[in-house]
Scaffold this motif. Structure first.
Motif, PDB file in Angstrom:
ATOM      1  N   LEU A   1       0.833  -1.193   0.000  1.00 17.28           N
ATOM      2  CA  LEU A   1       0.000   0.000   0.000  1.00 17.28           C
ATOM      3  C   LEU A   1       0.870   1.247   0.000  1.00 17.28           C
ATOM      4  CD1 LEU A   1      -2.952  -0.754   2.440  1.00 17.28           C
ATOM      5  CD2 LEU A   1      -2.800  -1.087  -0.014  1.00 17.28           C
ATOM      6  N   LYS A   2       0.528   2.147  -0.876  1.00 15.42           N
ATOM      7  CA  LYS A   2       1.235   3.421  -0.976  1.00 15.42           C
ATOM      8  C   LYS A   2       0.190   4.525  -1.043  1.00 15.42           C
ATOM      9  CE  LYS A   2       4.089   6.143  -4.140  1.00 15.42           C
ATOM     10  NZ  LYS A   2       4.768   6.173  -5.450  1.00 15.42           N
ATOM     11  N   VAL A   3       0.307   5.475  -0.162  1.00 17.34           N
ATOM     12  CA  VAL A   3      -0.619   6.605  -0.142  1.00 17.34           C
ATOM     13  C   VAL A   3      -0.410   7.419  -1.413  1.00 17.34           C
ATOM     14  CG1 VAL A   3      -1.272   8.713   1.045  1.00 17.34           C
ATOM     15  CG2 VAL A   3      -0.706   6.672   2.354  1.00 17.34           C
ATOM     16  N   ARG A   4      -1.508   7.750  -2.078  1.00 14.35           N
ATOM     17  CA  ARG A   4      -1.406   8.431  -3.365  1.00 14.35           C
ATOM     18  C   ARG A   4      -0.758   9.800  -3.203  1.00 14.35           C
ATOM     19  NH1 ARG A   4      -7.088   9.042  -5.900  1.00 14.35           N
ATOM     20  NH2 ARG A   4      -5.974  10.459  -7.286  1.00 14.35           N
ATOM     21  N   SER A   5       0.041  10.137  -4.176  1.00 16.85           N
ATOM     22  CA  SER A   5       0.748  11.417  -4.137  1.00 16.85           C
ATOM     23  C   SER A   5       0.075  12.460  -5.016  1.00 16.85           C
ATOM     24  CB  SER A   5       2.196  11.210  -4.604  1.00 16.85           C
ATOM     25  OG  SER A   5       2.214  10.600  -5.885  1.00 16.85           O
ATOM     26  N   THR A   6      -0.888  12.047  -5.842  1.00 20.15           N
ATOM     27  CA  THR A   6      -1.587  13.010  -6.696  1.00 20.15           C
ATOM     28  C   THR A   6      -2.760  13.624  -5.939  1.00 20.15           C
ATOM     29  OG1 THR A   6      -2.950  11.193  -7.547  1.00 20.15           O
ATOM     30  CG2 THR A   6      -0.944  11.744  -8.778  1.00 20.15           C
TER      31      THR A   6
END
Length: 1102
Positions: free
Chosen positions: A581-586
């Motif tokens: 899981l990676k928190v969105r950067s956009t």
């Protein structure tokens, strides 16, 4: 090394021996200050209503006059649906699959045929339908049933190919039998197979079409008891559909070779059409002013491998193929008339799928579907956890409905829902109720559960916070593909402030605020937390200690230095493991509703993945969220977006640790750090995120605790994917001298309480419960409200142990001096996206005043009572003296799965659900047993994962993957339940039979009636064999009607309905008599005119 204290061991043994008996013990201070108003007569347990899609449906029927839909399932359940809000659940005692359903149209009765060869007659004229009669076949297996409209004779086809006739009024077999060897050709040597279809000719009730599985169709004359015609095919037959004029019919078989192959390519050289899959069902419906409808399922060509199941609608020259999401179980065409000998005028098709119910509008172009008003989407994604809130703020449901209405899809039919029978109940229960369900795909659904109804209000997709793009290596790994990384594990919610906090299975916590305005978040606030547990060497794996390391456990983390290593270094040596899981950067566009405030993630430490979160709590007045796992706990200040506290479980005890733990062994690969609290605001690289745990260990609730063992091992034992049975060996956490040091956090509770023994003022506190039965207190020091709250740190300091219990701590609550539950302090909701000054906004954010005043506490000496419930026992502690005033051993052989301190209308009580199926309530603070009912033994993990109590005597759980069962333990609700339930049957006049016309009546072209009573009665056909079937009277007769009565009002209402029905029937009789007299006069007049015309003509002039 710590000295061994034999006194503590003896105290523990004495405590266990005293709590082994299921009796209540009162402490040194007798509880005489609170008069407990709750008594046993205030409690009664009963099921209220079942919501959701029928699990594993198998059959369906529709009453076109009453407009009621019935669905049978493979487990013997019956679900009846009327207008939205009118639902009913029934269950056959045998639990055998329902193979067919037949309504007695407009009679308020239903016939069900089961796979155990039994037939049942259900009475639907009472709010809780019951079986009136049953017939159990012993020598033949039932395969098909047919009940003609306005007939009391039921045809039953069997596996042997015979057809028996049953009187539905008495449920007795007739002596009339159609034997298979008389129905087929005498020259035929093969058995025709089971009966797969029975239907009478629409215009001649004396002619019966019988379809056999082998491909033989017989037109049987009931009067002459012989076959008029026989049609033989070389393909298996599945069903027959009549044209309404009774002159032609359509067979559904493996390949429709006689007339049409809807999906087969027609070769030009005159060869046979290409082979197609079997047509499973076909219906032939006519219209008065247009082409007929031919509706069928199956029949696709074999080259459409992988195509979704389809329903084909053929109307004139057009053929529409409607794809379905799930396999088709059955479908029915809804028509304007119940008469088979009239133009049907179809207007809709009800399609029963394996996991959905679809209604198609036939009257509009494109065949749009109706918007389904029933709560049938609970299982849209598997439910992983539930919360149930009764008597919530009145403005909450309208607010959720307002934002949820914007999420509805477009393109539905504009017509009203066609299943519109029944009437709503007249209950007086009016308090608002909300059910929240968390799902495996990361969605959270809010449901309006008021007045025993259920309607979806709002759906939140938590997975939008994360970036779903994975690398090719991740996509190819089996570990990632087999799990649901976004699954919701625990939810914490404050209804007053509308703050929501969800913990995911991938060790993340998302904090949401509610807003009525749409907003775009440029950067999602991210906090990363490292929680580490120092394990022993391989030789002694059971030892260890909680992993948080702070120079001063009572100080704020801000006093610690910054980390001496970058945040990405924690998993550089993990052998290539990548977090999923990676928190969105956009930028994230967030519509009105719950909007992300911040995200907290546990990250890898020294090459090890973070442990799953086992407990979660929040308090909007303090602005704090706390979560814990098997390593320790972390407190997050979501106002300042900082981690306030990160402690291992052992650090909570300080020097007063009661357990003999083995010393820690330092890790060789451990990297030095000034503190275990790393905070990175904004986005970060994928290496910084936590990895989801392995598949199969994610579906467990915070209510499933474990004591005296490694929590990871316990989760493997509780894995419902591997075994639905719920049994585990358990040892006492208090009596065991050789304890495991791995102690997990099992519960939290925020409250205004006396933090230390002898305190005179109430302060904000956090109470922590562990899997070893310990309750620890932490005092919270909050900065002043306003601008200082944004700048000054929140300080949390442990104040020591409050109490120890046997088993893992499940629930904590506080009572005021009057015995009422102290609600948590909260912050009133405000619109977070309003562009106002900070000072103006802070004016709105006022904390709720505490209900207990110091003067009151001085008069009563004891100003608070802490109620603590573990897996085995409950205790009530008086504060601030911290003396135990009452203790109860709830269960010895089993363990508690869910416990809640709930507020009833007469007072507060402790409600418990045990793994052995018992539901119990105990008074507080006295802990007197009030109710103990053996309700439901735990058969699978779903019940344990979703069972929850709430205020005012309500509870719920998921009884199947697609259905939610609600129940009540309140006597008041049970008494009013009959009035709250809706009525399925309503008196409706049967439509008039179609007019045959003068010439059809004169020359015999209309429908032919049949005196079935004379044909099937005992006088003409004799008695049936007694050994063929056994008649069983059902409980739904007089006793069922008595049970359905709700005092004199119910009796009077039924009497009034009976009188209305009698008056209607008498009126119908008068109208029919007048119509017959008019028809006779007309016939006499026309006959006289013809006689005058033909009087003087010779025979050759005609």
């Amino acid at each position: 090394m710590k000295k061994f204290n034999i006194r503590k061991v003896l105290d523990g043994l004495k405590e266990v021996s005293s709590s082994s008996a299921p009796s209540v013990q009162v402490g040194p201070q007798e509880n005489h200050l609170i008069h407990e108003t709750l008594q046993s007569e205030h409690f009664q347990l009963c099921k209220t209503v079942r919501h959701g899609f029928p699990y594993q449906p198998s059959s369906m029927a529709f009453d076109p006059v009453q407009k009621i839909l019935a669905i049978g399932t493979q487990s013997g359940a019956l679900r009846l649906f009327g207008r939205p809000g009118v639902e009913c659940y029934c269950q056959h005692e045998s639990g055998a699959a329902v193979i067919q359903l037949q309504f007695l149209i407009n009679e308020g009765a239903l016939v069900s045929a089961l796979a155990d060869d039994s037939v049942h007659l259900w009475n639907l004229r009472q709010k809780r339908p019951a079986v009136l009669h049953s017939l159990k076949f012993s020598k033949e297996r039932i395969t098909f049933c047919h009940l003609p409209f306005q007939s009391k004779w039921l045809y039953i086809g069997t596996e042997r190919g015979n057809i028996h006739v049953v009187n539905v009024e008495s449920f007795m077999l007739s002596g009339y039998v159609i034997m298979w060897n008389k129905a087929i050709e005498l020259s035929s040597k093969a058995h025709p197979g089971p009966v797969v279809h029975i239907s009478d000719n629409p215009i001649d009730e004396g002619k019966l079409i019988i379809g056999f599985e082998s491909g033989i169709v017989v037109l049987w004359d009931l009067k002459s008891k012989k076959a008029d015609y026989r049609y033989t095919y070389d393909e298996a037959i599945h069903s027959v559909a009549w044209h309404h004029e009774g002159k032609q019919f359509i067979c559904r078989q493996g390949k429709p070779i006689q007339t049409i192959t809807p999906h087969g390519k027609q070769p030009k050289d005159g060869k046979k059409p290409e082979p197609c899959k079997p047509i499973l069902k076909v219906e032939y419906k006519t219209t008065r002013n247009g082409e007929p409808f031919i509706i069928l399922s199956g029949g696709l060509s074999y080259d459409t491998v992988g195509r979704r199941p389809c329903l084909t609608v053929m109307h004139g020259k057009s053929t529409a193929v409607l794809e379905m999401d799930y396999p088709i179980v059955d479908f029915l065409t809804l028509c304007e008339t119940p008469y088979a000998n009239d133009f049907q005028e179809p207007y809709a098709v009800v399609v029963l799928l394996e996991k959905d119910l679809v209604v198609i509008d036939l009257a509009q172009n494109g065949y749009p579907i109706f918007e389904n008003p029933y709560p049938l989407t609970i299982h849209e994604s598997p439910v992983t956890c539930c919360e149930y809130v009764a008597d919530c703020p009145a403005d909450l449901i309208p607010a959720l409905y307002s934002v949820g209405s914007r999420q509805k899809r477009q393109g539905y039919s504009k017509k009203e829902w066609p299943i519109s029978g029944g009437t709503w109940g007249q209950g007086t229960q009016s308090y608002p109720e909300i059910i929240i369900t968390g799902h495996a795909d990361g969605t959270v659904k809010f449901w309006d559960a008021s007045a025993i109804m259920l309607q979806v209000l709002y759906k939140l997709k938590t997975a939008k916070v994360f970036d779903r793009n994975r690398s090719k290596e991740d996509k190819g790994s089996a570990e990632v593909s087999d799990e649901d990384p976004f699954a919701i594990q625990i939810m914490a919610w404050c209804p007053e402030s509308r703050m929501l906090c969800v913990a995911g299975v991938s060790a993340n916590v998302i904090i949401y605020r509610f807003s009525k305005l749409e907003v775009t978040t440029e950067v999602v606030q991210l906090l990363e937390v490292r929680m580490q547990y120092e394990l022993n060497d391989i030789e002694s794996p059971d030892g260890g200690c909680g992993g948080g390391e702070l120079p001063n456990p009572g100080a704020s983390p801000q006093t610690s230095g910054p980390p001496s290593h970058p945040s990405t270094s924690s998993n550089n040596s993990d052998g290539g493991n990548m977090p999923c899981l990676k928190v969105r950067s956009t930028p994230l566009k967030q519509s009105a509703g719950f909007q992300v405030d911040s995200v907290v993630q546990l990250v890898w430490v020294s090459g090890e993945p973070p442990q799953q979160i086992t407990s979660l709590a929040m308090n909007s007045s303090y602005g704090l969220v706390v979560f814990g796992n098997s390593n320790g706990l972390a407190v997050v200040d979501y106002v300042q977006k900082t981690v306030v506290l990160n402690l291992g479980t052992v650090e909570l005890y300080g020097s007063n640790d009661p357990y003999q733990r083995q010393p820690r062994s330092p890790r060789k690969t451990r990297q030095p750090s000034g503190g275990l609290c790393d905070i990175n605001e904004g986005s970060a690289t994928s290496e910084d995120r936590c990895k989801s745990p392995t598949s199969g260990n994610m579906f467990f609730s915070v209510s499933l605790r474990t004591s005296g063992r490694n929590i990871a091992e316990a989760l493997c034992c509780l894995d419902y994917h591997r075994d639905n049975s719920f049994s585990r060996s358990r040892s006492s956490s208090v009596t065991s001298i050789d304890k495991e040091a791995r102690e997990a956090i099992s519960s939290f509770h925020f409250s205004e309480a006396f933090a230390r023994k002898g305190d005179s003022t109430l302060t904000p506190c956090l109470y922590v419960g562990t899997t070893l039965g310990t309750v620890l207190a932490l005092a919270i020091t909050l900065p002043p409200a306003g601008e200082q709250r944004q700048l000054q740190p929140v300080i949390i300091s442990p104040t020591g142990m409050l109490v120890r219990l046997k088993g893992s701590v499940m629930r904590m609550a506080f009572l005021d001096p009057t015995g009422s539950v102290v609600p948590p302090a909260y912050e009133p909701w405000f619109e977070p996206n309003v562009t106002a000054d900070g000072e103006e906004r802070e004016k709105v954010r006022k904390r709720r005043p505490v209900s207990v005043s110091p003067s009151t506490s001085q008069d009563l000496n004891e100003s608070q009572y802490a109620v603590v419930c573990s897996e085995k026992q409950a205790k009530v502690i008086s504060l601030p003296s911290q003396t135990c005033i009452s203790k109860a051993s709830i269960t010895e052989a089993s363990f508690i799965l869910r416990a809640d301190v709930v507020q009833m209308s007469q007072g507060a009580c402790l409600a418990c659900f045990c793994a052995n199926g018992h539901i119990m309530t105990l008074s507080v603070p006295g802990l007197r047993p009030l109710m103990d009912v053996n309700y439901l033994p735990l058969t699978d993990m779903r019940i344990a994962r979703t069972f929850c109590f709430t205020n005012l005597g309500q509870a719920m759980y998921l009884c199947s993957p697609t259905e939610a069962q609600r129940l009540t333990y309140s006597q008041d609700t049970c008494e009013n339940l009959q009035e709250m339930l809706g009525e399925l049957f309503t008196p409706v006049e049967t439509p008039e039979a179609p007019n045959r016309g003068f010439f059809k009546g004169l020359f015999g072209g209309g429908s032919q009636s049949l005196d079935r009573e004379d044909l099937f009665g005992e006088t003409s056909s004799g008695k049936a064999s007694r050994s063929l079937a056994q008649h069983i009277p059902g409980p739904g007769g007089l006793e069922g009607m008595k049970g359905a009565a709700s005092g004199i009002v119910g009796d009077l209402a039924r009497a009034r309905i009976a009188l209305d029905e009698r008056g209607q029937k008498l009126g119908e009789l008068d109208e029919r008599t007048a119509a017959m007299m008019a028809s006779a006069d007309s016939f006499s007049k026309h006959a006289h005119e013809m006689m005058l015309k033909c009087k003087d003509k010779k025979w050759y002039q005609f």
